[in-house]
Design a protein around this motif. Structure first.
Motif, PDB file in Angstrom:
ATOM      1  N   LEU A  98      72.670  50.053  73.896  1.00 48.19           N
ATOM      2  CA  LEU A  98      73.458  51.282  73.774  1.00 48.19           C
ATOM      3  C   LEU A  98      72.913  52.175  72.663  1.00 48.19           C
ATOM      4  CD1 LEU A  98      77.199  50.272  74.217  1.00 48.19           C
ATOM      5  CD2 LEU A  98      75.693  51.386  75.837  1.00 48.19           C
ATOM      6  N   LEU A  99      72.528  51.576  71.541  1.00 48.04           N
ATOM      7  CA  LEU A  99      72.019  52.367  70.427  1.00 48.04           C
ATOM      8  C   LEU A  99      70.709  53.077  70.744  1.00 48.04           C
ATOM      9  CD1 LEU A  99      72.896  50.052  67.422  1.00 48.04           C
ATOM     10  CD2 LEU A  99      74.006  52.207  68.065  1.00 48.04           C
ATOM     11  N   ASP A 100      70.039  52.644  71.802  1.00 49.78           N
ATOM     12  CA  ASP A 100      68.799  53.283  72.226  1.00 49.78           C
ATOM     13  C   ASP A 100      69.045  54.481  73.160  1.00 49.78           C
ATOM     14  OD1 ASP A 100      65.957  53.243  71.996  1.00 49.78           O
ATOM     15  OD2 ASP A 100      65.826  52.469  74.049  1.00 49.78           O
ATOM     16  N   LEU A 101      70.307  54.776  73.450  1.00 52.45           N
ATOM     17  CA  LEU A 101      70.618  55.934  74.296  1.00 52.45           C
ATOM     18  C   LEU A 101      70.138  57.226  73.651  1.00 52.45           C
ATOM     19  CD1 LEU A 101      74.252  55.246  75.559  1.00 52.45           C
ATOM     20  CD2 LEU A 101      72.202  55.465  76.949  1.00 52.45           C
ATOM     21  N   ARG A 102      69.641  58.101  74.484  1.00 51.43           N
ATOM     22  CA  ARG A 102      69.255  59.452  74.047  1.00 51.43           C
ATOM     23  C   ARG A 102      70.378  60.402  74.450  1.00 51.43           C
ATOM     24  NH1 ARG A 102      64.174  59.667  72.290  1.00 51.43           N
ATOM     25  NH2 ARG A 102      62.855  57.871  72.742  1.00 51.43           N
TER      26      ARG A 102
END
Length: 107
Positions: A98-102
């Motif tokens: 989730l933290l890698d979402l742009r």
């Protein structure tokens, strides 16, 4: 200015499990970014991010006093800790996914 930013630059996360249900809490580093987090990190976006796991329903709970959002994701853990053949039975790595979402940058 970039068209998108990584969520990890504005928030941190913590994941846990209850059976086959994943819980991921995402907290803004800066209280000023909480409204942006509420606007951009929707249950639909989280569901799309985790769709490859053939998940069930995603529910979002707002935690304004903590500057965070909690997502409860059904059927996300391949049967849960005791049933899953996977390495990450608790779903801890899914918080990093989730933290890698742009996302669009904060206004």
């Amino acid at each position: 200015m970039s068209a998108e930013v990584l969520l990890c630059d504005y928030a941190h996360a913590r994941a846990g499990d209850k059976g086959n249900t994943l819980s991921v809490a995402v907290f803004a580093y800066n209280a000023a970014h909480y409204p942006w987090l509420v606007a951009e990190l929707t249950a639909e976006r989280v569901a799309a991010c985790l769709a490859h796991r053939r998940i069930g329903q995603v529910r979002r709970y707002e935690l304004p006093n903590l500057g965070g959002l909690n997502f409860v994701v059904d059927d996300a853990l391949e049967g849960g800790v005791n049933a899953s053949p996977g390495i990450d039975r608790h779903g801890k790595s899914l918080s990093y996914l989730l933290l890698d979402l742009r996302l669009p940058p904060p206004g």
